[in-house]
Design an enzyme around this catalytic site. Structure first.
Site, PDB file in Angstrom:
ATOM      1  CG  ASP A 192    -105.386  -3.153  32.281  1.00 55.76           C
ATOM      2  OD1 ASP A 192    -106.611  -3.165  32.540  1.00 55.76           O
ATOM      3  OD2 ASP A 192    -104.510  -3.541  33.094  1.00 55.76           O
TER       4      ASP A 192
ATOM      5  NE  ARG B 210    -107.169 -15.096  33.183  1.00 51.27           N
ATOM      6  CZ  ARG B 210    -107.417 -14.251  34.209  1.00 51.27           C
ATOM      7  NH1 ARG B 210    -107.904 -13.058  33.967  1.00 51.27           N
ATOM      8  NH2 ARG B 210    -107.132 -14.590  35.456  1.00 51.27           N
TER       9      ARG B 210
ATOM     10  CB  CYS C 142    -106.826  -7.852  30.930  1.00 47.52           C
ATOM     11  SG  CYS C 142    -106.715  -6.326  31.866  1.00 47.52           S
TER      12      CYS C 142
HETATM   13  N1   CP Z   1    -108.799  -9.768  33.819  1.00 45.12           N
HETATM   14  C1   CP Z   1    -109.013 -10.136  35.103  1.00 45.12           C
HETATM   15  O1   CP Z   1    -108.131 -10.665  35.778  1.00 45.12           O
HETATM   16  O2   CP Z   1    -110.257  -9.861  35.599  1.00 45.12           O
HETATM   17  P1   CP Z   1    -110.704  -9.919  37.133  1.00 45.12           P
HETATM   18  O3   CP Z   1    -110.001  -8.792  37.838  1.00 45.12           O
HETATM   19  O4   CP Z   1    -112.192  -9.731  37.100  1.00 45.12           O
HETATM   20  O5   CP Z   1    -110.313 -11.239  37.708  1.00 45.12           O
HETATM   21  N1  NVA Z   2    -104.233  -3.612  35.729  1.00 49.07           N
HETATM   22  C1  NVA Z   2    -105.518  -4.008  36.287  1.00 49.07           C
HETATM   23  C2  NVA Z   2    -105.884  -5.362  35.802  1.00 49.07           C
HETATM   24  C3  NVA Z   2    -107.183  -5.910  36.312  1.00 49.07           C
HETATM   25  C4  NVA Z   2    -107.460  -7.319  35.846  1.00 49.07           C
HETATM   26  C5  NVA Z   2    -105.430  -3.964  37.808  1.00 49.07           C
HETATM   27  O1  NVA Z   2    -104.418  -4.387  38.349  1.00 49.07           O
HETATM   28  O2  NVA Z   2    -106.386  -3.502  38.443  1.00 49.07           O
END
Ligand code: CP
Ligand code: NVA
Length: 308
Positions: free
Chosen positions: A228, A296, A268
């Site tokens: 991530d 999702r 993600c």
């Molecule tokens: N992975 C995810 O939650 O993406 P968004 O931040 O675009 O919702």
């Molecule tokens: N770890 C990231 C995930 C985004 C979907 C954040 O919190 O920005």
């Protein structure tokens, strides 16, 4: 199993049986949707979606998901509600419960989504907080199970930041019998309380949770390599410092070569190409990131149909 009416603030809010129930429901709804059959399970139900941070996937999948189930979603942008500034968090909860059947909230402080859940007599779903991203984990478990046919005994390597997505994945994996090897810079290890809780859950499912700093060691023989962004939403001021510390934690061809031949790469999204992952890997044959994004929708439809 009594999911109806319950909050989903943490991955730890679902028992192992409930996690599998959501995944089975998601698989069924996905199969039916692909065949043109969309059961109207939430006719006339409304979900309020409060966002303190930006979103693509979470916003669209919850909104489309409610629509496909026969309900409706109301999008509340960061400047609309101003949780705790324009109005107290408990008062926002006390208002929303008079109009809608459920709340999905994306917050900075985890305490904010917990407070909504404490004060609303309707289900509250965590759409990402600084501590957790449990809806992501539901979609990810669905994606992994589709790919491998099962979850128990699989080995997941988490490489990068020990963040919200990592936390929910640790708790989810511990419930379903997946092993996780986390590799992060020492300063950015996952929250010790989450790791302790995952380790407390793990023995019942046969899961093993390992936390270290060696990315190669974590990736060796893994079935899944997951990464991530290094700089999560709200951490922009730390960007310069973090980028330097994380340079050895990039998911690239050399790292994926350590994994099992059948290994898949997960993220993600959104991804920062050239930082935590190379384009070569993100666009390569092992990447299942857009399956994750699609799932999702199916996972959250299942969740909504069971708790609202
Ligand atoms: N992975 C995810 O939650 O993406 P968004 O931040 O675009 O919702
Ligand atoms: N770890 C990231 C995930 C985004 C979907 C954040 O919190 O920005």
């Amino acid at each position: 199993m009594m999911l109806r009416g319950h909050d989903f603030v943490s991955m730890d809010d679902l028992s192992p049986e409930e996690v599998l129930r959501v995944l089975d429901t998601a698989t069924d709804l996905k199969r039916r949707a692909k065949a043109g059959d969309r059961p109207v399970l939430l006719a006339g139900r409304v979900l309020a979606m409060i966002f303190e941070k930006p979103s693509l996937r979470t916003r669209v999948t919850f909104e489309v998901g409610m629509w496909e189930l026969g309900g409706h979603a109301v999008y509340l942008a960061p400047q609309d509600v101003q949780l705790g500034a324009r109005e107290s968090v408990p008062d926002v909860a006390r208002n929303l419960e008079r109009w809608v059947g459920g709340i999905m909230a994306r917050t900075f402080a985890h305490r904010t989504v917990q407070t909504l859940a404490e004060h609303a007599r309707i289900p509250v779903i965590n759409g990402l907080s600084d501590l957790e991203h449990p809806c992501q984990t539901l979609g990810d478990l669905l994606t992994i199970r589709e790919r491998f046919g099962h979850l128990d005994g699989l080995r997941v390597a988490w490489v990068g930041d020990g963040n919200n997505v990592c936390h929910s994945l640790l708790l989810g994996a511990a419930k379903v019998g997946m092993h996780v090897a986390v590799a992060t810079p020492a300063r950015y290890a996952p929250d010790p309380a989450i790791v302790a809780r995952a380790r407390e859950i793990a023995p019942a499912s046969g899961s093993r949770i390992e936390v270290g700093t060696d990315a190669k060691a974590a990736a060796r023989g893994a079935d899944v390599i997951y990464t991530d962004v290094w700089v999560s939403m709200g951490q922009e001021a730390e960007r310069e410092a973090k980028i330097k510390v994380f340079s050895g934690y990039q998911v690239n061809g050399a790292l994926t070569a350590q994994a099992a031949a059948r290994a898949v790469v997960m993220h993600c999204l959104p991804a920062h190409r050239g930082e935590e992952i190379t384009s070569e890997v993100l666009d390569g044959p092992q990447s299942i990131v857009f399956e994750q994004a699609e799932n999702r929708l199916h996972a959250q439809k299942a969740l909504l149909s069971l708790i609202l």
